[in-house]
Each structure stands twice: as C-alpha cells, then as structure tokens.
Motif scaffolding. Structure first.
Motif: not given
Length: 337
Positions: A198-223, A237-240
């Motif tokens: 995982f890398w590159g966290v970014t937070f929402s205003k609700d102090d619970d939700t966040f987004y980040a990059t997940l890399a696995t099996a040669g692919q990157t994903h927005l989570v 996919q393909n989000v960093e």
C-alpha cells in the motif's frame, strides 16, 4: 636535462595538480552550500500552521535552509521564504497539525522517524519508521496522519520494492503500523496475497474514509478504506498516489502510461462515475499531487540540471490550460488556511 632536474620538475607538477584538485573540491563544496542562483531569498523566522492564505513547503534550495519547512503568502508563491527550524524529507499539514518524515544520519544506519507537530511546529508525538520516507498526509480535520516508507528499494519504478503504510490517530497516539493488516475486498471477494503493498493515503473529512494505492500481482488499484471497519475495497486499476479533492468528488493521481517504465501522467477521476481525464502536464510526475483549491493541483518535478532538487508546478484539474511553475527548489506543498 639531468635526472635530478627531471625529478624536481615532475614533483613540482604533481604538487601543482594536487593543489588545483584541492581548490576545485573546496570550490565545489562551497557551491553546494550556496543557494541556487535565481531562487527566492530564504530567511529564518517563525512559521506556524495557523496562518491564513499561506503556502507551506519544504525548501529544496542548496543553501543553509535546505530541507526546512518554509512559508510564503499563497498569492505570491515566489516571494521570499520564511524558514522554520523544522527539517523533513516529506511534510504535510491540515487543521494546525503537521506530519514530518525525517531521516537523520546515525552511527550505523539512518534514524528514520515520523514527527507529529502542532501549529507552532512543536513535536507532539514521534514514531520510528520502518524505512525511507516516501509519502505523507494529514486528514482535513487533523485527527489522522498517514505515511508511506520504502522498506526495500527507493523508487516506485524499481522492478522490486516494498512499502509500508501506517496511519496514526494524532490525538490518542493509536497506531496502525501497516495497512496490510486490513481486510481487502476485490471484486466483491476477500483477497489475500503475499505481495500486497500500500502507499499514498488521502483522507476524507469524515475521519473514517480514506483512499490509497494497493499493488498486487503486477497491478495497482485505487482502494477505498474504512478505519473503523479496517477494510479496503478496490475501485479501479492503474491508480497511484491518489489525492482527494477538497469537495471530495474527484481523485487526482498518477497513471502509468507505459508498462514496465517509470512514466506516469497526472489524471483526475470522477468518483461518481470512475471516469478519468488526463491533465495537460505531459512530463512524468512521480509525486502525490496536492490540491491548492478545487480547481488547481500542485506537484513536484525534478529541477532541470540540478541533482536532488525539485520545483513545484501547478496545472488546472479540469484538463485545460497549461502547466506553470509555482515556485522553484521546493517540494511537499500544503495550502494553509
């Protein structure tokens, strides 16, 4: 010419060359400590995270304030800089709270630490880092901070690298040492793999939700993640290095445009439709962009002709306009107030 005279001439030549080499080395060292020509003046002074309409960033000039957190008026980003005593490799701030990722040379190894600082840049909490600083973010409320480090390798373009991403409650000090502890939902099913990063966290205003990059099996994903449920769900996919817009409707991110190469283009994705568009910056951006407002993004690019330095650039988020230099010899921007 006699042998003894030849030896004297040779010895004199060696001494002359040695003296010239020493002079060049000293001049080079002296230049390394001097500010880069054409950059804004930097003077020591108070820097606070409560000052309105201010842009804070790390000074990348090669002068005595290299690496220092500096501030300038947001409306005149190339004005003279006020330099604090806080030095970092990466920095971010929101709501009078900052996170500073710092590497200090040690006797046997680098001492890598994450510092949580208050509005006056006083350290409130300190955490050891598992590797080299890479990304840092503070939530809009200041309640949470996140950081990513390289555990092995020091480039997202490397064939093999490992990252570790942590999130901390800045009030209680409760630490999630690795997002790899969270459950992963991919295509509606629980996913497990040994190569998850995982890398590159970014937070929402609700102090619970966040987004980040997940890399696995040669692919990157927005989570999309939930701190309370300790889960992440893949979205695209393909989000960093995602960065959530202030109105929370869009994600800015770097998109790999050539598989296997360190070439990325900045894009913006609409979270409601997951449709994206490229920005007019055509150079490869290896950074987690920051939103200066709902319309403008800032990001770092290597300084042309200068080793180990970056400049800050801006570009409109709607895909129009042209990139422009925000301020030279700078990185890790944060809009305050």
């Amino acid at each position: 010419m006699t042998l003894s005279r030849r030896l004297l001439v040779l010895a004199a030549a060696v001494l002359l060359l040695a003296g010239l080499a020493t002079t060049l080395v000293l001049r080079g060292a002296s230049r390394a400590d001097q500010p880069q020509t054409g950059n804004p003046a930097v003077t020591a002074g108070p820097v606070t995270l409560t000052r309105q309409d201010t842009l804070a960033f790390l000074n990348a000039d090669r002068g005595p304030h290299r690496g220092a957190l500096v501030s300038v008026p947001a409306g005149t980003p190339q004005a003279g800089r006020t330099a604090s005593g806080l030095t970092c490799q990466r920095f971010h701030a929101a709501a009078s709270t900052g996170v500073c990722l710092r590497s200090t040379p040690g006797a046997l190894a680098q001492d890598n630490r994450a510092l949580i600082v208050d509005a006056e840049l006083r350290t409130q909490r300190s955490f050891p880092l598992a590797g080299t600083p890479s990304r840092a973010r503070v939530s809009p409320s200041g309640r949470f901070a996140a950081w990513t480090v390289f555990v092995s390798g020091e480039s997202y373009g490397s064939a093999f690298f490992s990252t570790r991403t942590a999130i901390v409650d800045t009030r209680s000090g409760e630490l999630v040492p690795s997002l790899e502890e969270f459950a992963i939902l991919m295509d509606g099913r629980e996913y497990r793999a040994a190569d998850v990063n995982f890398w590159g966290v970014t937070f929402s205003k609700d102090d619970d939700t966040f987004y980040a990059t997940l890399a696995t099996a040669g692919q990157t994903h927005l989570v999309k993640g939930s701190l309370s449920r300790r889960t992440v769900t893949t979205l695209a996919q393909n989000v960093e290095c995602p960065s959530l817009s202030p109105d929370e409707t869009r994600i800015a991110y770097k998109k790999r445009v050539q598989r296997g190469a360190s070439l990325w283009r900045e894009h913006v994705m609409d979270l409601a439709t997951l449709r994206d568009h490229p920005l007019t910056e055509k150079r490869s951006v290896d950074d987690q962009a920051a939103w200066l407002d709902d319309r403008t993004l800032a990001y770092a690019l290597p300084t042309e002709g200068v080793v180990d330095s970056t400049d800050l650039w801006t570009v409109p988020a709607d895909g129009t306009g042209s990139p422009r230099l925000l301020t030279p010899s700078a990185g890790s921007p944060a809009r305050l107030g």
